[in-house]
Design an enzyme around this catalytic site. Structure first.
Site, PDB file in Angstrom:
ATOM      1  N   ASP A  65      33.701  53.038  45.294  1.00 20.98           N
ATOM      2  CA  ASP A  65      33.426  51.695  44.791  1.00 20.98           C
ATOM      3  C   ASP A  65      34.320  50.658  45.454  1.00 20.98           C
ATOM      4  O   ASP A  65      33.901  49.517  45.677  1.00 20.98           O
ATOM      5  CB  ASP A  65      33.625  51.664  43.270  1.00 20.98           C
ATOM      6  N   GLY A  66      35.559  51.032  45.756  1.00 21.62           N
ATOM      7  CA  GLY A  66      36.463  50.095  46.425  1.00 21.62           C
ATOM      8  C   GLY A  66      35.945  49.684  47.793  1.00 21.62           C
ATOM      9  O   GLY A  66      36.082  48.520  48.195  1.00 21.62           O
ATOM     10  N   ASN A  77      33.473  42.603  40.078  1.00 23.13           N
ATOM     11  CA  ASN A  77      34.032  43.327  38.929  1.00 23.13           C
ATOM     12  C   ASN A  77      34.706  42.400  37.930  1.00 23.13           C
ATOM     13  O   ASN A  77      34.287  42.322  36.788  1.00 23.13           O
ATOM     14  CB  ASN A  77      35.037  44.385  39.393  1.00 23.13           C
ATOM     15  N   ARG A 109      48.968  33.935  24.197  1.00 18.21           N
ATOM     16  CA  ARG A 109      50.311  34.271  24.664  1.00 18.21           C
ATOM     17  C   ARG A 109      50.360  35.776  24.873  1.00 18.21           C
ATOM     18  O   ARG A 109      50.031  36.551  23.970  1.00 18.21           O
ATOM     19  CB  ARG A 109      51.375  33.839  23.652  1.00 18.21           C
ATOM     20  N   ALA A 164      47.947  42.733  26.266  1.00 15.34           N
ATOM     21  CA  ALA A 164      49.159  42.706  25.438  1.00 15.34           C
ATOM     22  C   ALA A 164      49.422  41.329  24.850  1.00 15.34           C
ATOM     23  O   ALA A 164      50.443  40.692  25.115  1.00 15.34           O
ATOM     24  CB  ALA A 164      50.362  43.178  26.256  1.00 15.34           C
ATOM     25  N   ASN A 203      44.551  40.516  45.497  1.00 11.60           N
ATOM     26  CA  ASN A 203      45.427  39.405  45.155  1.00 11.60           C
ATOM     27  C   ASN A 203      45.042  38.157  45.939  1.00 11.60           C
ATOM     28  O   ASN A 203      44.838  38.207  47.149  1.00 11.60           O
ATOM     29  CB  ASN A 203      46.877  39.760  45.461  1.00 11.60           C
TER      30      ASN A 203
END
Length: 266
Positions: free
Chosen positions: A45-46, A122, A148, A185, A225
């Site tokens: 997939d990458g 994705n 936050r 988180a 990135n």
């Protein structure tokens, strides 16, 4: 018909690429890396995600098909033992086009730099590189909550089985023109509150993330990135893109079968 073949770069994938290229040219298809009608990826997939970004400027003309030389993928659904069968199909059989929704991401800056538009197959993630990320989440122009925490992930339906699932998001069928926002988180106490649950937004909704604290952030598109995104990022706007990715299908391979084989079947 014009085609190209891309490889993950390992020996096995490279050998398969050369064989596919040779056989398709013998079948009188034209090798064209600049403007292919079909892109065949060999790896996983990458590898297909990388090819998608290379040809994202011609999505209306190019279709993708993937061969996986590792684990079964959601995009790469042919195995090496089936390559000859696939090559025959490509040469002789008209293929069906299956379209999946994409995510449009627009980043705007505080320092006057021009905004940047990206397409994600994705997901898009936003993470703080120091401390907590604090941002307003606006839906259709109205503030929904102040988040936050470590970060946020906005995924496509086809990308819902990737990072989104690891964050506790729902798996969505790719036929749904939608996007999903999942938390990383989040901080929830008597002072700070978020919904604490993934949000599924329809095609006509826009989600705007407005950064409130002066921290450096890292934005990724499909785990790639995006460079030079720092404390000057002002907003990140997400919506279902007008463009769609096109896959060449030569046989049925139901989405829920892929989900079962990837996460349930041994």
């Amino acid at each position: 018909m014009k085609f190209t073949v891309t490889s993950r770069g390992d020996t096995h994938s490279d050998q398969l690429c050369e064989m596919i290229k040779k056989e398709l040219q013998l079948g009188e298809l034209v090798f064209d890396e600049e403007a292919p009608d079909i892109v065949i990826t060999v790896g996983g997939d990458g590898t297909l995600l990388e090819a998608f970004h290379v040809y994202a400027h011609r999505l209306e003309e190019t279709a993708f098909v993937g061969i996986h030389t590792g684990h079964l993928g959601f995009y790469a659904d042919w195995v090496p033992e089936e390559v000859e069968h696939l090559v025959t199909h490509i040469i002789k059989t008209p293929y069906q086009i299956v379209e999946y929704p994409l995510l449009e991401v627009v980043i705007r800056y505080r320092d006057g730099r021009a905004s940047k538009r990206h397409l994600a197959l994705n997901e898009c993630t936003v993470k703080s590189t120091e401390g907590s990320l604090v941002c307003n989440v606006e839906i259709k122009g109205e503030t929904f909550e102040t988040f936050r925490g470590d970060g946020l992930c906005m995924s496509t339906p086809s990308g819902s089985t990737a990072y989104n699932k690891a964050l506790g998001g729902a798996i969505l069928h790719p036929s749904l023109a939608s996007m999903q926002l999942s938390e990383m988180a989040s901080i929830n106490n008597r002072v700070y509150r978020t919904l604490g649950s993934p949000l599924v937004l329809p095609q006509h909704h826009t989600c705007l993330l407005k950064l409130l604290n002066d921290v450096s952030v890292q934005v990724t598109i499909d785990h790639f990135n995006i460079p030079n995104y720092d404390e000057n990022v002002d907003t990140i706007q997400c919506r279902v893109a007008e463009e769609k990715v096109r896959f060449a299908r030569f046989r049925p391979f139901p989405f829920w079968k892929r989900v079962k084989e990837s996460f349930i079947s041994e």
